[in-house]
Motif scaffolding. Structure first.
Motif, PDB file in Angstrom:
ATOM      1  N   HIS A   1      86.726  14.048  19.026  1.00  0.00           N
ATOM      2  CA  HIS A   1      85.475  14.558  19.593  1.00  0.00           C
ATOM      3  C   HIS A   1      85.765  15.900  20.263  1.00  0.00           C
ATOM      4  O   HIS A   1      86.897  16.366  20.236  1.00  0.00           O
ATOM      5  CB  HIS A   1      84.840  13.549  20.555  1.00  0.00           C
ATOM      6  CG  HIS A   1      85.661  13.199  21.754  1.00  0.00           C
ATOM      7  ND1 HIS A   1      86.806  12.439  21.678  1.00  0.00           N
ATOM      8  CD2 HIS A   1      85.510  13.505  23.068  1.00  0.00           C
ATOM      9  CE1 HIS A   1      87.312  12.292  22.893  1.00  0.00           C
ATOM     10  NE2 HIS A   1      86.545  12.931  23.766  1.00  0.00           N
TER      11      HIS A   1
ATOM     12  N   HIS B   1      85.812  17.146  23.414  1.00  0.00           N
ATOM     13  CA  HIS B   1      86.267  17.365  24.788  1.00  0.00           C
ATOM     14  C   HIS B   1      87.540  18.217  24.847  1.00  0.00           C
ATOM     15  O   HIS B   1      88.491  17.990  24.091  1.00  0.00           O
ATOM     16  CB  HIS B   1      86.475  16.032  25.500  1.00  0.00           C
ATOM     17  CG  HIS B   1      85.192  15.431  25.981  1.00  0.00           C
ATOM     18  ND1 HIS B   1      85.007  14.077  26.135  1.00  0.00           N
ATOM     19  CD2 HIS B   1      84.016  16.012  26.339  1.00  0.00           C
ATOM     20  CE1 HIS B   1      83.770  13.855  26.576  1.00  0.00           C
ATOM     21  NE2 HIS B   1      83.146  15.005  26.696  1.00  0.00           N
TER      22      HIS B   1
ATOM     23  N   ARG C   1      91.182  17.197  24.524  1.00  0.00           N
ATOM     24  CA  ARG C   1      91.566  16.664  23.202  1.00  0.00           C
ATOM     25  C   ARG C   1      91.796  17.757  22.173  1.00  0.00           C
ATOM     26  O   ARG C   1      92.402  17.490  21.141  1.00  0.00           O
ATOM     27  CB  ARG C   1      90.435  15.761  22.659  1.00  0.00           C
ATOM     28  CG  ARG C   1      89.999  14.665  23.576  1.00  0.00           C
ATOM     29  CD  ARG C   1      90.906  13.468  23.449  1.00  0.00           C
ATOM     30  NE  ARG C   1      90.676  12.520  24.531  1.00  0.00           N
ATOM     31  CZ  ARG C   1      91.424  11.457  24.734  1.00  0.00           C
ATOM     32  NH1 ARG C   1      92.446  11.204  23.944  1.00  0.00           N
ATOM     33  NH2 ARG C   1      91.182  10.640  25.731  1.00  0.00           N
TER      34      ARG C   1
ATOM     35  N   HIS D   1      80.786   7.705  23.041  1.00  0.00           N
ATOM     36  CA  HIS D   1      81.358   8.510  24.122  1.00  0.00           C
ATOM     37  C   HIS D   1      80.779   9.936  24.094  1.00  0.00           C
ATOM     38  O   HIS D   1      80.601  10.565  25.120  1.00  0.00           O
ATOM     39  CB  HIS D   1      82.869   8.494  23.948  1.00  0.00           C
ATOM     40  CG  HIS D   1      83.641   9.404  24.821  1.00  0.00           C
ATOM     41  ND1 HIS D   1      83.830   9.182  26.154  1.00  0.00           N
ATOM     42  CD2 HIS D   1      84.297  10.571  24.539  1.00  0.00           C
ATOM     43  CE1 HIS D   1      84.574  10.156  26.662  1.00  0.00           C
ATOM     44  NE2 HIS D   1      84.861  11.010  25.707  1.00  0.00           N
TER      45      HIS D   1
ATOM     46  N   ASP E   1      88.110   8.122  22.357  1.00  0.00           N
ATOM     47  CA  ASP E   1      87.551   7.627  23.622  1.00  0.00           C
ATOM     48  C   ASP E   1      86.444   6.599  23.416  1.00  0.00           C
ATOM     49  O   ASP E   1      85.791   6.208  24.385  1.00  0.00           O
ATOM     50  CB  ASP E   1      87.020   8.803  24.460  1.00  0.00           C
ATOM     51  CG  ASP E   1      88.113   9.471  25.298  1.00  0.00           C
ATOM     52  OD1 ASP E   1      89.053   8.770  25.704  1.00  0.00           O
ATOM     53  OD2 ASP E   1      88.007  10.675  25.540  1.00  0.00           O
TER      54      ASP E   1
END
Ligand SMILES: [Zn+2]
Length: 320
Positions: free
Chosen positions: A80, A82, A85, A166, A185
């Motif tokens: 994803h 974020h 990450r 998430h 996540d």
């Protein structure tokens, strides 16, 4: 003013990293609740899963991986958008960077704001932040499923979208032959959930149903220990769902009776703290989690963008 240090800004103690071999050529690096990463060997290449917060942090991980294999990184899979990450991606020299299509859109829409937000929330994870060359952009995206033929008799790696959770664009990486799941996540094992960009109802419902239906026997969550065995995998998924269900019930009850955000925070915090309060990032996450769920219950479909300033305002209102 807040008597608790903002988010994870006071969490400066180095965590111990552990490289685990989950099966022949399947690796996970866990770090006492810091974001997990992984790698899967193909016949003559590597697939890496998640990129850490900076290239310097990523190079530490790659140095450990290089004690086991010198195959080049052909694919870097990012679960994803974020920052912690994705912003280390340049260290991998990957031929292809794969995300969900929504993740590409989210990086364009809010990647810069998220970078600033996460840096202020979790500065320890950003080792040498000046090493980040800019936002990370995928070079291949998909909407439902993306299959990588690992070659050399190693079977397929399936990248799969399981629904909103998430974030709006989480994907998991699944090795059907070994029944190993890298869940990003969408599942946390012995770590608190961050739901500040989440779709609580979808996540607690169909999305986790689809994750569970894969039937993992080893599961690497976004943070926390590797779950080993079908029972431990089910427990990690169950813990994730329980956390969401409690938030939905307690924040939902305050919202339904016309209460305030502060009351909702107190209710959810009180309901979760005994079971989850000692786990990594619980106090950090709860204000942002409650704020997003409050919006969701108020009919705000997509998560509002977190900025460093909005982070502080919500923190001071709820943890102050
Ligand atoms: Zn995340």
């Amino acid at each position: 003013m807040s008597d608790k240090a903002f988010a994870s800004s006071a969490d400066l103690a180095e965590k111990e990293q552990t490289l685990e071999l989950l099966a022949d050529g399947v690796y996970a690096l866990t770090a006492e609740g810091d974001p997990n990463v992984g790698a899967i060997e193909g016949g003559d290449f590597l697939v890496c899963f998640e990129a850490m917060a900076t290239p310097v942090a990523a190079r530490r991980w790659l140095a450990q991986l290089r004690e086991h294999t010198d195959k080049p990184v052909r694919y870097l899979v990012l679960s994803h958008y974020h920052a912690v990450r994705v912003l280390g991606a340049s260290a991998f020299g990957a031929g292809t960077i794969v995300t969900h299509e929504k993740t590409r859109e989210l990086i364009a829409e809010r990647g810069r704001a998220d970078w600033e937000s996460e840096y202020a929330r979790m500065p320890r994870l950003f080792q040498e932040p000046s090493s980040i060359p800019g936002l990370t952009w995928p070079t291949a995206t998909f909407t439902d499923r993306f299959t990588i033929d690992l070659g050399g008799g190693r079977g397929d790696l399936m990248l799969q979208y399981c629904g909103r959770g998430h974030t709006e664009g989480d994907i998991v990486a699944w090795l059907p032959a070994q029944k190993i799941l890298f869940a990003g996540d969408l599942v946390e094992a012995q770590a608190a959930l961050y739901t500040g960009d989440a779709f609580h109802r979808d996540w607690a419902g169909g999305t986790l149903d689809r994750v569970a239906a894969l039937g993992a026997e080893k599961l690497v969550g976004g943070r926390g220990a590797v779950a080993r065995g079908a029972d431990a995998c089910a427990a990690a998924i169950g813990q994730t769902r329980h956390f969401l269900d409690v938030m939905l019930a307690d924040v939902g009850a305050v919202h339904a009776r016309g209460g305030t955000l502060s009351e909702a925070f107190a209710a959810a915090h009180g309901a979760l703290v005994d079971r989850y309060g000692r786990w990594p990032i619980f106090e950090h996450c709860m204000p942002f989690n409650t704020s997003r769920l409050w919006d969701e219950l108020s009919g705000i479909e997509r998560p509002r963008i977190w900025t460093a300033q909005r982070d502080r305002e919500v923190w001071d209102e709820l943890q102050g």
